[in-house]
Scaffold this active site. Structure first.
Site: not given
Length: 458
Positions: A187, A330
């Site tokens: 998380h 990216e």
């Protein structure tokens, strides 16, 4: 202005530039479809030429075509495979859904080049005719899906090799980082300790699973529609041709091509390509997750996780001096997004096969082949320009383990869950380590505390 020559088809006369090898049907399609700058993908064009060559050779062996004609056709096909005639294939991807225009473009170029070799000249249509000779025993309806599968299967082999290279790079880093302990995260919050090697082992496994998924779907793609002609009945095709031609293709590519077990399915549906696209979509999901994780692990370098250092390849900002960005991850993320979008296109394409023929084949061919190419190139780039140069910041990893509140987890077995939670909250409020809070709040001897808080324990 180029000189023009006269070419004829069943609808009449068309004029084409004298230096080109295409004919009237290509010229008509060129006028009708001015939509984009997307053209026949090179792997698809190569597959088309290989299919035409295989068919001609088999027809020669069966005594259907004369040897001189077969030799000229085969030589013209070889020139297409070698890229020597690429300027003669000007047609848009967005065209008739069967790909008839692409098929006739190839037929016309082969016929005109073969006739030229035989001394008849362009436009002669004799002794080599685009339909009667080059397209003999074939239809656009079986050639286009067959070429799609041949091209996709060959490009899949390239992607398999690229993913194996990437997986090996991650595996090597997993071994290099086997002793680098760090904090795990769930998380995006602190979790229990692990090694950086274990984290990279997941990346190696993900890419290796992609390889296995490709190998599993490949047998579906090597089943060819060639021989089904118009709708699957095999009309106008010598029944001996499909298997023999598939054997030639197998010999040239090293892939086990064979006639589809059901031509009606192979022509009316493109399920094998949709299945392959689904695997590519899954690989894109994996690679995007990996690329995002690398960005997170390298974030900083001062104010982020900064557990790893990616290779510095180029300046990252036009205004912030010294800034370096994770450009390869990216790039991968953008490639994966494109592949996911192309999978949707292929999915929609596969649905559009009303009755006996799929009518979105040129678009499906373009999208599946571009997805394969993008993932292949991006995977090799990720391996060579990013993963192999990754370094671990061992000090940062150690410091974050010591500072993490998750270090309280092994204390729960000693003092209980509730007491361990109190220790964690105290460490957080007072901005001290779990070790310091445990010293104050428990009577655990220092030696035992060191053992409990050793990140190397499981």
């Amino acid at each position: 202005m180029s000189e023009m020559r006269e070419e004829k088809d069943s609808m009449g006369v068309m004029y084409v530039p004298s230096e080109t090898y295409y004919g009237a049907q290509t010229a008509r399609a060129l006028e009708n479809f001015e939509i984009s700058d997307r053209r026949i993908p090179r792997p698809f064009l190569k597959a088309m030429a290989q299919i035409k060559k295989a068919a001609a050779l088999v027809h020669g062996e069966l005594g259907i075509l004369p040897a001189e004609t077969v030799s000229a056709v085969a030589a013209a096909c070889d020139e297409i495979v070698d890229g020597k005639l690429d300027g003669n294939f000007p047609l848009d991807v967005y065209q008739t859904g069967s790909g008839t225009s692409w098929n006739m473009n190839v037929n016309e170029v082969i016929a005109n080049r073969a006739n030229e070799k035989l001394g008849a000249g362009k436009g002669a249509k004799s002794p080599v005719h685009p339909n009667d000779t080059v397209n003999r025993g074939q239809s656009s309806n079986d050639v286009i899906p067959a070429a799609m599968n041949v091209a996709a299967a060959c490009e899949t082999l390239k992607l398999i090799e690229a993913l194996q290279t990437l997986s090996a790079a991650f595996r090597a880093k997993s071994e290099e980082f086997a002793d680098v302990y760090k904090i795990g995260r769930t998380h995006l919050q602190d979790a229990v300790p692990m090694t950086l090697g274990q984290e990279f082992s997941a990346f190696a496994c993900q890419t290796a699973e992609g390889v296995e998924a490709l190998k599993a779907v490949l047998p579906r793609v090597t089943k060819l529609a060639l021989g089904g002609t118009a709708i699957g009945t095999g009309m106008n095709c010598d029944p001996r041709m499909p298997k023999a031609a598939a054997g030639r293709l197998a010999e040239w590519t090293g892939l086990p091509f064979e006639p589809a077990p059901n031509y009606f399915e192979a022509i009316s549906a493109r399920d094998s390509i949709v299945a392959l696209s689904g695997v590519l979509n899954g690989i894109a999901v994996s690679l995007m997750k990996i690329a995002n994780d690398l960005r997170l692990l390298a974030s900083g370098p001062r104010c982020g996780l900064a557990e790893i250092e990616l290779p510095s390849l180029q300046p990252g900002s036009s205004i912030m001096p010294g800034k370096v960005n994770p450009v390869i991850p990216e790039c991968m993320i953008q490639v994966c997004a494109a592949v996911m979008g192309k999978h949707l296109t292929v999915t929609i394409g596969g649905q559009n096969g009303p009755l006996q023929l799929n009518m979105m084949m040129p678009l499906m061919a373009h999208e599946i082949l571009e997805s394969l190419s993008l993932l292949t190139n991006a995977s090799l780039g990720m391996a060579e320009k990013c993963v192999k140069g990754i370094k671990a910041d061992r000090e940062q990893c150690r410091n974050q383990i010591e500072w993490s509140l998750a270090m309280v987890t092994p204390l729960a077995l000693k003092v209980g869950y509730d007491k361990a939670a109190q220790i964690a909250y105290a460490a957080y409020r007072e901005r001290i380590t779990v070790r310091e809070a445990a010293r104050r709040m428990t009577g655990i001897p220092e030696e035992e505390l060191d053992r409990l808080l050793n990140p190397e324990q499981k």
